[in-house]
Scaffold this motif. Structure first.
Motif, PDB file in Angstrom:
ATOM      1  N   MET A  27       5.478  10.036   8.359  1.00 47.52           N
ATOM      2  CA  MET A  27       5.093  10.163   9.566  1.00 47.52           C
ATOM      3  C   MET A  27       4.956   8.499   9.693  1.00 47.52           C
ATOM      4  SD  MET A  27       0.944  10.821   9.525  1.00 47.52           S
ATOM      5  CE  MET A  27       0.901  12.300   8.657  1.00 47.52           C
ATOM      6  N   SER A  28       4.894   7.788  10.775  1.00 42.92           N
ATOM      7  CA  SER A  28       4.816   6.579  11.032  1.00 42.92           C
ATOM      8  C   SER A  28       3.443   6.094  10.820  1.00 42.92           C
ATOM      9  CB  SER A  28       4.992   6.152  12.612  1.00 42.92           C
ATOM     10  OG  SER A  28       4.149   6.520  13.387  1.00 42.92           O
ATOM     11  N   ASP A  56      -3.755   6.620  14.124  1.00 40.45           N
ATOM     12  CA  ASP A  56      -4.447   7.334  15.076  1.00 40.45           C
ATOM     13  C   ASP A  56      -5.043   8.603  14.539  1.00 40.45           C
ATOM     14  OD1 ASP A  56      -3.519   5.321  16.967  1.00 40.45           O
ATOM     15  OD2 ASP A  56      -1.732   6.706  17.803  1.00 40.45           O
ATOM     16  N   LEU A  57      -4.660   9.196  13.398  1.00 41.04           N
ATOM     17  CA  LEU A  57      -5.192  10.255  13.007  1.00 41.04           C
ATOM     18  C   LEU A  57      -6.523  10.019  12.610  1.00 41.04           C
ATOM     19  CD1 LEU A  57      -2.007  12.262  11.223  1.00 41.04           C
ATOM     20  CD2 LEU A  57      -3.074  12.867  13.279  1.00 41.04           C
ATOM     21  N   GLU A 107     -10.693   9.014  17.896  1.00 41.31           N
ATOM     22  CA  GLU A 107     -11.126  10.597  18.091  1.00 41.31           C
ATOM     23  C   GLU A 107     -10.161  11.664  18.022  1.00 41.31           C
ATOM     24  OE1 GLU A 107     -14.403  10.671  20.797  1.00 41.31           O
ATOM     25  OE2 GLU A 107     -14.498   8.467  20.773  1.00 41.31           O
ATOM     26  N   SER A 108      -9.146  11.550  17.054  1.00 42.14           N
ATOM     27  CA  SER A 108      -8.081  12.416  17.143  1.00 42.14           C
ATOM     28  C   SER A 108      -8.521  13.991  16.849  1.00 42.14           C
ATOM     29  CB  SER A 108      -7.130  12.061  15.986  1.00 42.14           C
ATOM     30  OG  SER A 108      -7.507  12.338  14.698  1.00 42.14           O
ATOM     31  N   ALA A 109      -7.667  15.003  17.101  1.00 45.24           N
ATOM     32  CA  ALA A 109      -8.172  16.182  17.243  1.00 45.24           C
ATOM     33  C   ALA A 109      -7.968  16.488  15.376  1.00 45.24           C
ATOM     34  CB  ALA A 109      -7.149  17.166  17.712  1.00 45.24           C
ATOM     35  N   PHE A 110      -7.124  15.943  14.770  1.00 45.36           N
ATOM     36  CA  PHE A 110      -7.066  15.843  13.444  1.00 45.36           C
ATOM     37  C   PHE A 110      -8.358  15.568  12.848  1.00 45.36           C
ATOM     38  CE2 PHE A 110      -6.547  13.828   9.393  1.00 45.36           C
ATOM     39  CZ  PHE A 110      -6.129  14.981   8.516  1.00 45.36           C
ATOM     40  N   ILE A 111      -9.090  14.414  13.007  1.00 48.65           N
ATOM     41  CA  ILE A 111     -10.200  14.015  12.537  1.00 48.65           C
ATOM     42  C   ILE A 111     -11.475  15.039  12.608  1.00 48.65           C
ATOM     43  CG2 ILE A 111     -11.008  12.176  13.845  1.00 48.65           C
ATOM     44  CD1 ILE A 111     -10.662  11.903  10.295  1.00 48.65           C
ATOM     45  N   ARG A 112     -11.256  15.359  14.011  1.00 50.52           N
ATOM     46  CA  ARG A 112     -12.456  16.381  14.278  1.00 50.52           C
ATOM     47  C   ARG A 112     -12.328  17.447  13.410  1.00 50.52           C
ATOM     48  NH1 ARG A 112     -15.525  15.299  18.651  1.00 50.52           N
ATOM     49  NH2 ARG A 112     -15.021  13.547  19.836  1.00 50.52           N
ATOM     50  N   ARG A 113     -11.101  18.069  13.433  1.00 45.69           N
ATOM     51  CA  ARG A 113     -11.158  19.409  12.919  1.00 45.69           C
ATOM     52  C   ARG A 113     -11.302  19.222  11.182  1.00 45.69           C
ATOM     53  NH1 ARG A 113      -5.550  20.285  12.092  1.00 45.69           N
ATOM     54  NH2 ARG A 113      -5.222  19.494  14.239  1.00 45.69           N
ATOM     55  N   PHE A 114     -10.877  18.141  10.551  1.00 42.89           N
ATOM     56  CA  PHE A 114     -11.100  17.718   9.253  1.00 42.89           C
ATOM     57  C   PHE A 114     -12.730  17.607   9.182  1.00 42.89           C
ATOM     58  CE2 PHE A 114     -11.700  14.554   5.690  1.00 42.89           C
ATOM     59  CZ  PHE A 114     -11.273  15.635   4.684  1.00 42.89           C
ATOM     60  N   MET A 115     -13.565  16.808  10.056  1.00 43.80           N
ATOM     61  CA  MET A 115     -15.098  16.889   9.939  1.00 43.80           C
ATOM     62  C   MET A 115     -15.524  18.318   9.877  1.00 43.80           C
ATOM     63  SD  MET A 115     -15.668  13.427  12.103  1.00 43.80           S
ATOM     64  CE  MET A 115     -16.367  12.318  11.473  1.00 43.80           C
ATOM     65  N   TYR A 144      -9.113   1.508   3.289  1.00 40.82           N
ATOM     66  CA  TYR A 144      -7.996   2.109   3.658  1.00 40.82           C
ATOM     67  C   TYR A 144      -6.901   1.009   4.034  1.00 40.82           C
ATOM     68  CZ  TYR A 144     -11.256   6.144   4.779  1.00 40.82           C
ATOM     69  OH  TYR A 144     -12.109   7.012   4.585  1.00 40.82           O
ATOM     70  N   TYR A 145      -5.703   1.224   3.359  1.00 44.98           N
ATOM     71  CA  TYR A 145      -4.681   0.557   3.582  1.00 44.98           C
ATOM     72  C   TYR A 145      -3.467   1.400   3.937  1.00 44.98           C
ATOM     73  CZ  TYR A 145      -1.299  -3.294   3.059  1.00 44.98           C
ATOM     74  OH  TYR A 145      -0.166  -4.470   3.258  1.00 44.98           O
ATOM     75  N   ILE A 146      -2.891   1.109   5.304  1.00 44.27           N
ATOM     76  CA  ILE A 146      -1.579   1.875   5.644  1.00 44.27           C
ATOM     77  C   ILE A 146      -0.583   0.989   5.912  1.00 44.27           C
ATOM     78  CG2 ILE A 146      -0.910   3.533   7.706  1.00 44.27           C
ATOM     79  CD1 ILE A 146      -3.763   3.905   8.412  1.00 44.27           C
ATOM     80  N   LYS A 147       0.760   1.123   5.310  1.00 43.84           N
ATOM     81  CA  LYS A 147       1.709   0.337   5.275  1.00 43.84           C
ATOM     82  C   LYS A 147       3.022   1.204   5.692  1.00 43.84           C
ATOM     83  CE  LYS A 147       3.964  -3.695   3.289  1.00 43.84           C
ATOM     84  NZ  LYS A 147       4.546  -3.882   4.690  1.00 43.84           N
TER      85      LYS A 147
END
Ligand code: YK8
Length: 177
Positions: A11-12, A18-19, A23-31, A112-115
């Protein structure tokens, strides 16, 4: 510090950011899955140095019966100004657990490092460190460290698994187009 996650995802880089950091649906679900409840997010804001900052409050559920069942926690995140949108993102996150024993002695620092690798691939690395504000007695210190590492390891193992599921969904969607 310890490296807890180091993986290339299909994924980009901006999608990964964003995930994890909106306040993504992903992080809310993960929480919800992690039994992290009552989250409240404060939006990203630029501070005078040019970095972006935000904070989160939530309640964590603890499985260790010696510690208690719940603790409130605050996470202070910094997105460094050296980050380049779509290319690389560096976020430091300090987590303070307010209601656990010895909570005034330590906090956790996650980096966190995103490259970006290609348009549709990125690498995510997460380093973690337990930091001490006061030097505790040796036995206490090893107790804190041991309990922290195991909790953190568990959290990032599951985060990786959930990200892989999200990745599959994203790419499935792309294949249908
Ligand atoms: C974030 C590190 C330590 C803490 C906990 C403390 C026990 C103290 C033991 C006493 C409960 C979401 C952890 C795991 C709570 C959860 C924290 C999370 C996973 C007896 C000394 C919360 C990432 C994160 C960082 C640190 C974790 C805490 O996004 O063991």
């Amino acid at each position: 510090g310890r490296l807890y996650l180091n993986k290339v995802f299909h994924m980009s880089a901006s999608r990964m950011f964003d995930l994890l950091f909106t306040e993504s649906a992903f992080i809310r679900r993960f929480m919800t899955v992690r039994k992290i409840t009552n989250p409240s997010f404060v939006a990203w804001q630029k501070d005078p140095s040019g970095d972006m900052k935000r904070s989160l409050n939530y309640t964590i559920t603890i499985s260790n019966p010696l510690i208690g069942k719940f603790s409130t926690a605050t996470e202070y995140q910094t997105l460094y100004k050296e980050s380049l949108e779509g290319q690389s993102y560096l976020v430091d996150s300090e987590v303070y657990t307010h209601d656990v024993p010895y909570h005034d002695y330590f906090y956790t620092q996650n980096r966190y490092y995103i490259k970006s690798h290609t348009k549709r691939k990125c690498r995510l690395k997460v380093y973690t460190d337990v930091k001490y504000k006061k030097q505790p007695w040796g036995l206490v210190k090893s107790f804190i460290t041991k309990n922290s590492w195991s909790g953190i390891e568990d959290y990032f193992r599951q985060l990786e698994a959930e990200l892989l599921e999200e990745e599959a969904e994203i790419n499935q969607g792309a294949a249908e187009v």
